[in-house]
Design an enzyme around this catalytic site. Structure first.
Site, PDB file in Angstrom:
ATOM      1  N   ASP A  16       0.814  -1.210   0.000  1.00 42.64           N
ATOM      2  CA  ASP A  16       0.000   0.000   0.000  1.00 42.64           C
ATOM      3  C   ASP A  16       0.848   1.261   0.000  1.00 42.64           C
ATOM      4  O   ASP A  16       0.646   2.166  -0.832  1.00 42.64           O
ATOM      5  CB  ASP A  16      -0.934   0.013   1.218  1.00 42.64           C
ATOM      6  CG  ASP A  16      -2.002  -1.069   1.138  1.00 42.64           C
ATOM      7  OD1 ASP A  16      -1.882  -1.954   0.278  1.00 42.64           O
ATOM      8  OD2 ASP A  16      -2.948  -1.023   1.936  1.00 42.64           O
ATOM      9  N   ARG A  98      -0.130   5.835  16.913  1.00 42.78           N
ATOM     10  CA  ARG A  98      -0.307   6.841  15.870  1.00 42.78           C
ATOM     11  C   ARG A  98       0.210   8.235  16.241  1.00 42.78           C
ATOM     12  O   ARG A  98       0.831   8.899  15.406  1.00 42.78           O
ATOM     13  CB  ARG A  98      -1.773   6.909  15.437  1.00 42.78           C
ATOM     14  CG  ARG A  98      -2.326   5.609  14.863  1.00 42.78           C
ATOM     15  CD  ARG A  98      -1.341   4.926  13.959  1.00 42.78           C
ATOM     16  NE  ARG A  98      -1.881   3.748  13.286  1.00 42.78           N
ATOM     17  CZ  ARG A  98      -1.157   2.723  12.916  1.00 42.78           C
ATOM     18  NH1 ARG A  98       0.144   2.692  13.189  1.00 42.78           N
ATOM     19  NH2 ARG A  98      -1.693   1.704  12.289  1.00 42.78           N
ATOM     20  N   ASP A 127      -7.646   5.299  11.880  1.00 47.54           N
ATOM     21  CA  ASP A 127      -6.274   5.794  11.811  1.00 47.54           C
ATOM     22  C   ASP A 127      -6.166   7.113  11.069  1.00 47.54           C
ATOM     23  O   ASP A 127      -5.332   7.958  11.411  1.00 47.54           O
ATOM     24  CB  ASP A 127      -5.363   4.749  11.172  1.00 47.54           C
ATOM     25  CG  ASP A 127      -4.886   3.697  12.164  1.00 47.54           C
ATOM     26  OD1 ASP A 127      -5.011   3.946  13.381  1.00 47.54           O
ATOM     27  OD2 ASP A 127      -4.396   2.646  11.734  1.00 47.54           O
ATOM     28  N   SER A 181      -5.895  -8.086   7.360  1.00 45.87           N
ATOM     29  CA  SER A 181      -4.980  -6.951   7.476  1.00 45.87           C
ATOM     30  C   SER A 181      -4.342  -6.963   8.859  1.00 45.87           C
ATOM     31  O   SER A 181      -5.026  -7.203   9.862  1.00 45.87           O
ATOM     32  CB  SER A 181      -5.743  -5.640   7.264  1.00 45.87           C
ATOM     33  OG  SER A 181      -4.903  -4.520   7.476  1.00 45.87           O
TER      34      SER A 181
END
Length: 404
Positions: A16, A98, A127, A181
């Site tokens: 990605d 994050r 996210d 994922s």
């Protein structure tokens, strides 16, 4: 956004973000700086550097940093002082990573003169919110590029086709539909999507990578002792360890004993529900031990107030408000409560379970004199009668009023 000259991309080296890197170069005709953070995800990061350079990124524009100690010391530890759980279950392993990644992106942008930052989060998840709230809190004027909200590469097959067109290396296991994922760091690993999207279907054992199945764990219990200072763990079985090393050790103990598996359906901040499989072996042990040491060192009022504040604190982190004033206010109160949270906890780990079997502290509020069932000279049991009658007064008055 057409005048963007330089962008800092949160880059993992996977399919990605490699596609995003090339897409940024083509779409914005800009210089791309890649930033890859080692948060303990357990993967070699040098391949990410080589892949970035293969895609035309200059060596001086490839940032790879070991942030494991920063992550545990400055983010995980403050969060665990609060005993934070989202929706009563989730230990916030993805959420807490994050803000650190975003903070370093902003710092690198300032250092290199970049005018934008970019991330690989989708437009359906949490996210994107966590990254961007952090970006704007640290630099209100930064420009943000979120490719998943802009491009037309809306499926795995389209991503692979784009990668093949641009000679982007693709791992062989990415050529088909990925089974799920994965996101990982030193605190946890998560799996979601694809075969896990049906909340009725149990996850196959191959989904789990950090813990043995509880039924396959050793037939004898493992005992572990954890020392705390001011609410933070500092030693395991008498050996003082750095924050990252300590969490690594707890992960080893928890994983070997089948501890820390969670299968939950959570309410995302963007509105939908999603099913996730989480493994947090060390964090699960850590929280059990922390609550145990608090049980003998925190006053009842302080402990209960912390428990009332915790859901709000956890929600702030889950929703991406780490750098908000309200989170900082709550953190100040939580940290103040930890001044005397010192001592040692002994735990028994056995086939997925954790049992607290001992706790001691030089600052203990536990008084054997007061609690003993034997004779004592410090507590007059007759005092309880007045205490009970005063607390019952409003109930007695209410009953009489209802009876007319």
């Amino acid at each position: 956004m057409s005048d963007i000259k330089k962008v800092v991309l949160a880059y993992s080296g996977g399919l990605d973000t490699s596609v995003i890197l090339k897409w940024l170069q083509e779409t914005y005709d800009c210089e791309v700086i890649t930033f890859t953070a080692d948060l303990g995800q357990g993967e070699e990061l040098e391949p990410a550097r080589r892949k970035a350079e293969l895609l035309g990124i200059k060596p001086e524009n490839t940032f790879i940093e070991d942030l494991r100690e920063d992550f545990v010391r400055d983010y995980v530890m403050p969060m665990f002082r609060a005993n934070a759980l989202y929706e009563g279950v989730y230990l916030l392993g993805t959420s807490i990573a994050r803000p650190l990644i975003a903070k370093r992106q902003i710092e690198i942008a300032e250092q290199t003169g970049a005018d934008a930052v970019a991330h690989g989060a989708t437009g359906k998840g949490n996210d994107q919110v966590r990254f961007e709230l952090s970006y704007y809190a640290l630099d209100p004027d930064i420009r943000v590029i979120a490719p998943w909200r802009e491009w037309d590469l809306t499926s795995r097959s389209k991503l692979i086709h784009f990668a093949e067109q641009h000679q982007i290396p693709i791992a062989k296991d990415k050529r088909g539909e990925a089974p799920f994922s994965v996101d990982a760091n030193l605190l946890h690993i998560s799996a979601e999507g694809k075969i896990l999207e049906d909340p009725w279907e149990a996850p196959d054992e191959h989904v789990f990578s950090r813990s043995v199945a509880p039924e396959e764990a050793p037939d004898r219990p493992t005992f572990v002792e954890i020392d705390f200072e001011r609410g933070d763990p500092v030693a395991v079985d008498g050996a003082r360890l750095s924050p990252a090393a300590l969490l690594t050790r707890l992960n080893e103990l928890g994983g070997a004993n089948g501890i820390g598996r969670v299968d939950m359906v959570e309410g995302r901040f963007v509105g939908m529900k999603s099913r996730g499989i989480y493994e947090t072996p060390g964090g699960t042990i850590w929280q059990a031990a922390h609550r145990a040491i608090e049980s003998i060192t925190l006053d009842r009022g302080a402990l209960h107030l912390k428990d009332e504040l915790m859901p709000r604190y956890a929600e702030l982190i889950y929703n991406g408000f780490w750098f908000s004033p309200e989170r900082e206010m709550l953190q100040a109160a939580i940290d103040h409560s930890q001044a005397k949270v010192n001592g040692r906890v002994r735990l028994k780990l056995y086939k997925g379970g954790i049992q607290v079997v001992g706790r001691q502290s030089p600052d203990s509020l536990y008084s054997l004199e007061h609690v003993t069932f034997e004779d004592d000279a410090v507590y007059d049991q007759r005092d309880a009668e007045g205490f009970i009658k005063l607390n019952a007064l409003r109930l007695r008055l209410l009953y009489r009023q209802r009876q007319g």
